[in-house]
Design a protein around this motif. Structure first.
Motif, PDB file in Angstrom:
ATOM      1  N   GLU A  41      49.847  68.684  36.939  1.00 33.99           N
ATOM      2  CA  GLU A  41      51.257  69.047  36.801  1.00 33.99           C
ATOM      3  C   GLU A  41      51.625  70.091  37.841  1.00 33.99           C
ATOM      4  O   GLU A  41      50.910  71.078  38.039  1.00 33.99           O
ATOM      5  CB  GLU A  41      51.534  69.590  35.400  1.00 33.99           C
ATOM      6  CG  GLU A  41      51.357  68.568  34.294  1.00 33.99           C
ATOM      7  CD  GLU A  41      51.694  69.127  32.925  1.00 33.99           C
ATOM      8  OE1 GLU A  41      52.298  70.213  32.862  1.00 33.99           O
ATOM      9  OE2 GLU A  41      51.345  68.481  31.927  1.00 33.99           O
ATOM     10  N   ASP A  48      60.779  72.880  36.931  1.00 40.07           N
ATOM     11  CA  ASP A  48      60.333  71.970  35.881  1.00 40.07           C
ATOM     12  C   ASP A  48      59.063  71.241  36.337  1.00 40.07           C
ATOM     13  O   ASP A  48      59.027  70.662  37.427  1.00 40.07           O
ATOM     14  CB  ASP A  48      61.420  70.944  35.557  1.00 40.07           C
ATOM     15  CG  ASP A  48      62.683  71.585  35.008  1.00 40.07           C
ATOM     16  OD1 ASP A  48      62.553  72.585  34.265  1.00 40.07           O
ATOM     17  OD2 ASP A  48      63.788  71.108  35.331  1.00 40.07           O
ATOM     18  N   ALA A  50      55.926  68.434  36.170  1.00 41.68           N
ATOM     19  CA  ALA A  50      55.645  67.047  35.819  1.00 41.68           C
ATOM     20  C   ALA A  50      54.296  66.669  36.413  1.00 41.68           C
ATOM     21  O   ALA A  50      53.860  67.237  37.425  1.00 41.68           O
ATOM     22  CB  ALA A  50      56.734  66.114  36.343  1.00 41.68           C
ATOM     23  N   ASN A  51      53.650  65.708  35.780  1.00 40.38           N
ATOM     24  CA  ASN A  51      52.406  65.171  36.307  1.00 40.38           C
ATOM     25  C   ASN A  51      52.715  64.349  37.554  1.00 40.38           C
ATOM     26  O   ASN A  51      53.546  63.440  37.516  1.00 40.38           O
ATOM     27  CB  ASN A  51      51.728  64.300  35.252  1.00 40.38           C
ATOM     28  CG  ASN A  51      50.496  63.599  35.769  1.00 40.38           C
ATOM     29  OD1 ASN A  51      49.837  64.068  36.694  1.00 40.38           O
ATOM     30  ND2 ASN A  51      50.161  62.463  35.175  1.00 40.38           N
ATOM     31  N   GLY A 181      57.082  62.238  40.182  1.00 43.36           N
ATOM     32  CA  GLY A 181      56.523  62.294  38.828  1.00 43.36           C
ATOM     33  C   GLY A 181      55.892  60.972  38.467  1.00 43.36           C
ATOM     34  O   GLY A 181      56.453  59.903  38.739  1.00 43.36           O
ATOM     35  N   SER A 184      57.948  58.417  36.583  1.00 42.21           N
ATOM     36  CA  SER A 184      59.143  57.840  37.201  1.00 42.21           C
ATOM     37  C   SER A 184      59.019  56.340  37.419  1.00 42.21           C
ATOM     38  O   SER A 184      60.033  55.636  37.492  1.00 42.21           O
ATOM     39  CB  SER A 184      59.415  58.517  38.550  1.00 42.21           C
ATOM     40  OG  SER A 184      58.423  58.166  39.500  1.00 42.21           O
ATOM     41  N   SER A 270      62.936  65.569  43.931  1.00 39.21           N
ATOM     42  CA  SER A 270      62.353  66.673  43.161  1.00 39.21           C
ATOM     43  C   SER A 270      62.198  67.944  43.980  1.00 39.21           C
ATOM     44  O   SER A 270      62.098  69.041  43.435  1.00 39.21           O
ATOM     45  CB  SER A 270      60.977  66.271  42.625  1.00 39.21           C
ATOM     46  OG  SER A 270      60.053  66.122  43.691  1.00 39.21           O
ATOM     47  N   SER A 299      51.663  57.871  31.371  1.00 39.37           N
ATOM     48  CA  SER A 299      52.848  58.054  30.535  1.00 39.37           C
ATOM     49  C   SER A 299      53.241  56.782  29.797  1.00 39.37           C
ATOM     50  O   SER A 299      54.211  56.792  29.032  1.00 39.37           O
ATOM     51  CB  SER A 299      54.023  58.527  31.393  1.00 39.37           C
ATOM     52  OG  SER A 299      54.367  57.528  32.338  1.00 39.37           O
TER      53      SER A 299
END
Length: 356
Positions: A41, A48, A50-51, A181, A184, A270, A299
């Motif tokens: 991450e 923020d 995210a992986n 991410g 995504s 991002s 995910s």
């Protein structure tokens, strides 16, 4: 431990165990199978996290599937042509697991063995293993350590290896990145990439280097000036047609032996910037050309073709068969080392991501 066949690969029995480490905004999850980085991450420009690495949702999928998500690749990463090499007058024959060639050392390579945890802190873990002499045909009992350390700006990785007989070694990390991410489920074709390399080692139709060096100027392989990964990937260049995209070794302009930046990637949505650092002579760019159709990702999403990219610092593919390439030989009394890192920052735009 027992062994069983799965997907045509020899898979070692055992329990897959996870370790989580963290430091500041960075968090990583690691597996004892393959000393694998399952998740990493990193924050975006808004803070923020995210992986940003690809992996499997089901841990059991890591057994036997030759995608090498986040794994240590070796004993010899990348391809060895004809699945054989000569050392001190003796020819060593390896498994053919990539057509007539050997890829990432074959079944029960370092990605498919269970590593021991030899050291652990809140922000680091070191895995160790012994690859016995004769494993996949390689000579020498090879002791290997890989240390993962979360630092203030990302993840540092150090490989070390020793042997009791002359052998060849080339270790790298096989992380797939999507800076938008992992969840995504987007492609990485809009990611910008810069590689400070004026030459590549072009391949034959089986993706083994021919042994010559090719200038990148005027070709789709010129990433010296940043450009989107997808800008030229669809061109009719024979090398791209053979690899169905990028799957090639870039010869870095700066000499090996000291850690330095070997590539920079940027996702404009991002704002994440990834800098890859290494002390090796080359870096393999692979654009995830064969990712479609795999099992569910971490995910739960299914990755599309080119849903992630790999930047694998390493010695050149097929170096044991190419005397003009840097030597991959390791002798008793010597220590193989490879220091590399995935370092992150954020940028408002392309100009800030790739400062002059």
């Amino acid at each position: 431990m027992s062994a069983k066949e799965m997907s045509g690969w020899l898979v070692q029995g055992g329990t897959i165990e996870t370790i989580a480490i963290s430091r500041g905004p960075f968090r990583a999850q690691l597996l004892n199978l393959g000393a694998t980085l399952r998740a990493l991450e990193a924050p975006d420009r808004n803070g923020d996290s995210a992986n940003v690495t690809l992996g499997y949702r089901d841990l059991e999928e890591y057994r036997g599937h030759p995608r090498f998500y986040g794994a240590v690749a070796g004993r010899y990463a990348n391809r060895i042509g004809g699945a054989r090499f000569a050392l001190d007058g003796r020819t060593y024959t390896l498994p053919k697991n990539n057509g007539e060639n050997n890829l990432h050392s074959g079944p029960l390579g370092l990605d498919q063995v269970f590593w021991d945890v030899s050291h652990q802190t809140d922000h680091s873990v070191t895995y160790s293993t012994l690859s016995p002499a004769g494993t996949n045909g390689f000579p020498g009992n090879l002791h290997v350590d890989v240390a993962y350390v979360l630092e203030e700006d990302g993840l540092a990785i150090t490989f070390t290896a020793t042997t009791d007989a002359a052998t060849v070694v080339n270790l790298t990390h096989h992380a797939y990145f999507n800076l938008a991410g992992e969840a995504s489920a987007s492609t990485v074709l809009d990611h910008w990439l810069q590689i400070p390399a004026s030459r590549t080692t072009p391949t034959d139709p089986t993706m083994v280097p021919t042994g010559v060096f090719a200038d990148v100027a005027g070709t789709p392989f010129d990433f010296r000036t940043p450009k989107p990964i997808g800008r030229d990937i669809g061109s009719q260049d024979v090398q791209l047609l053979q690899g169905k995209g990028y799957d090639h070794n870039f010869v870095l302009d700066t000499p090996p032996g000291r850690i330095r930046r070997v590539a920079t990637a940027f996702d404009s949505v991002s704002g994440r910037v990834l800098e890859v650092h290494s002390d090796q002579p080359g870096v393999q760019l692979y654009t995830g050309n064969h990712l479609a159709g795999g099992a569910a990702g971490t995910s739960g999403a299914n990755y599309p073709s080119r849903g992630g990219f790999c930047l694998e610092p390493q010695n050149f593919p097929d170096a044991p068969n190419k005397p003009q390439f840097p030597s991959a030989r390791l002798d008793p009394g010597q220590k193989y080392t490879h220091a590399m890192a995935f370092r992150f920052r954020t940028a408002a735009d392309q100009g800030e991501a790739f400062p002059a």
